[in-house]
Design a protein around this motif. Structure first.
Motif, short mmCIF file in Angstrom:
data_model
loop_
_atom_site.label_atom_id
_atom_site.label_comp_id
_atom_site.label_asym_id
_atom_site.label_seq_id
_atom_site.Cartn_x
_atom_site.Cartn_y
_atom_site.Cartn_z
N MET A 195 2.39 -10.91 30.33
CA MET A 195 1.74 -9.71 29.83
C MET A 195 0.24 -9.74 30.07
O MET A 195 -0.40 -8.69 30.19
CB MET A 195 2.01 -9.53 28.34
N THR B 262 -1.19 -7.65 32.77
CA THR B 262 -1.34 -6.22 32.58
C THR B 262 -2.57 -5.89 31.75
O THR B 262 -2.96 -4.74 31.65
CB THR B 262 -0.11 -5.63 31.85
N ARG C 40 -2.60 -6.22 28.56
CA ARG C 40 -2.10 -5.72 27.28
C ARG C 40 -1.22 -6.79 26.63
O ARG C 40 0.00 -6.70 26.60
CB ARG C 40 -1.28 -4.44 27.47
N ALA D 263 1.52 -5.85 24.07
CA ALA D 263 2.73 -5.11 24.43
C ALA D 263 3.96 -5.97 24.27
O ALA D 263 3.91 -7.20 24.32
CB ALA D 263 2.63 -4.60 25.86
N GLN E 107 7.59 -5.29 29.64
CA GLN E 107 7.07 -4.78 30.91
C GLN E 107 8.22 -4.62 31.88
O GLN E 107 9.28 -5.25 31.73
CB GLN E 107 5.99 -5.68 31.50
N HIS F 109 9.42 -4.45 36.05
CA HIS F 109 9.13 -4.74 37.45
C HIS F 109 10.08 -3.87 38.27
O HIS F 109 11.14 -4.33 38.71
CB HIS F 109 9.32 -6.22 37.75
N GLU G 76 11.75 0.24 28.84
CA GLU G 76 11.49 -0.46 30.10
C GLU G 76 12.50 -0.06 31.18
O GLU G 76 12.15 0.03 32.36
CB GLU G 76 11.52 -1.98 29.88
N HIS H 15 11.46 3.02 33.17
CA HIS H 15 10.52 2.77 34.27
C HIS H 15 11.27 2.39 35.55
O HIS H 15 10.90 2.81 36.65
CB HIS H 15 9.55 1.65 33.89
N GLU I 181 4.89 6.90 31.30
CA GLU I 181 5.04 6.32 29.96
C GLU I 181 5.63 7.33 28.98
O GLU I 181 6.30 6.95 28.01
CB GLU I 181 3.67 5.84 29.46
#
Length: 271
Positions: free
Chosen positions: A66, A69, A71, A74, A77, A79, A106, A109, A130
């Motif tokens: 993390m 990033t 962040r 968070a 994440q 990928h 996630e 994404h 987001e």
């Protein structure tokens, strides 16, 4: 590793640290991933492929990744290019709540990346990327609702244009950024349906800018979208609109005469 498929056909792999979890923990994660995929896949019309979710036992063990990033606070994440989602969910009491938020977020994404492709993904505004992920969470986050309402009342909502680019790393500003983005996406779904989201993604996949993508897909400006969304946040908006319409009608002389005649008739009939 526990594997399965969702109703929409995606193959799901759940991976967790040995000794940090049990079959029930893993099955809950798999069911959550299934539910998340089945909810968001029809909206995005994403192609079928494999999804792998790696569950760390604590945010501390995810910090190294993390930190890249910026962040560290968070909890996960994605990928997208690898079809891999990383989440930090300790196998302790309450883990189901964390799963219903982080895993669908996630995974969204990953699916979005598949829809727009590697060349189109960089053009997707942060508020849409987001926002879709936040709106896909299977359990509401109270902190988002509180942050959004507080900013609305104080007049400190972040301009949508600012949310076109990556969110700032500080927690409070990022919290509001996520809250606003999720709210905007839900507004678009209500007003334009899933097709509105698909049209936006198609525009950005073609290299449209943040503002021109909205113009192409929704046929309004980014500022108009923001204004309409803000109006929808006001719980008194519908009531105020009705009052404005009545006031408009009362401003017409003919309508005023009609009201006068009706009232006169009522007075004559009144015993």
């Amino acid at each position: 590793t526990l594997t399965g498929t969702s109703a929409s056909g995606e193959s799901i792999g759940i991976h967790w640290i040995q000794g940090q979890g049990n079959p029930v923990f893993a099955q809950t994660a798999l069911d959550t991933a299934r539910n998340g995929l089945d909810a968001i896949t029809p909206i995005l019309n994403a192609p079928i492929s494999a999804v792998d979710v790696y569950i760390y036992d604590s945010p501390h063990n995810l910090n190294a990744a993390m930190a890249l990033t910026g962040r560290e606070w968070a909890a996960g994440q994605a990928h997208p290019e690898l079809g891999v989602a990383l989440v930090a969910i300790p196998p302790t009491e309450g883990y189901t709540t964390h799963m219903t938020r982080y895993i669908p977020h996630e995974i969204t994404h990953l699916l979005l990346y598949r829809v727009v492709g590697a060349t189109g993904y960089p053009f997707v505004p942060e508020w849409l990327d987001e926002g879709l992920a936040t709106a896909s969470e299977l359990m509401p986050t109270v902190e988002y609702d509180l942050a959004l309402e507080r900013a609305r009342l104080q007049g400190t909502l972040i301009p949508l244009e600012t949310l076109c680019t990556p969110f700032p790393p500080d927690y409070q500003t990022a919290l509001l950024s996520y809250a606003e983005s999720g709210s905007v996406v839900r507004f678009i779904l209500e007003e334009y349906g899933a097709q509105g989201i698909r049209d936006l993604l198609a525009a950005y996949a073609g290299g449209a800018s943040c503002s021109s993508g909205v113009r192409q897909a929704l046929h309004i400006s980014l500022n108009q979208l923001e204004a309409a969304w803000k109006t929808s946040l006001d719980p008194q908006a519908a009531h105020k609109a009705t009052i404005r319409e009545v006031a408009l009608w009362l401003s017409f002389p003919l309508f005023g005469v009609l009201i006068t005649l009706l009232m006169a008739g009522y007075t004559l009939r009144k015993p």
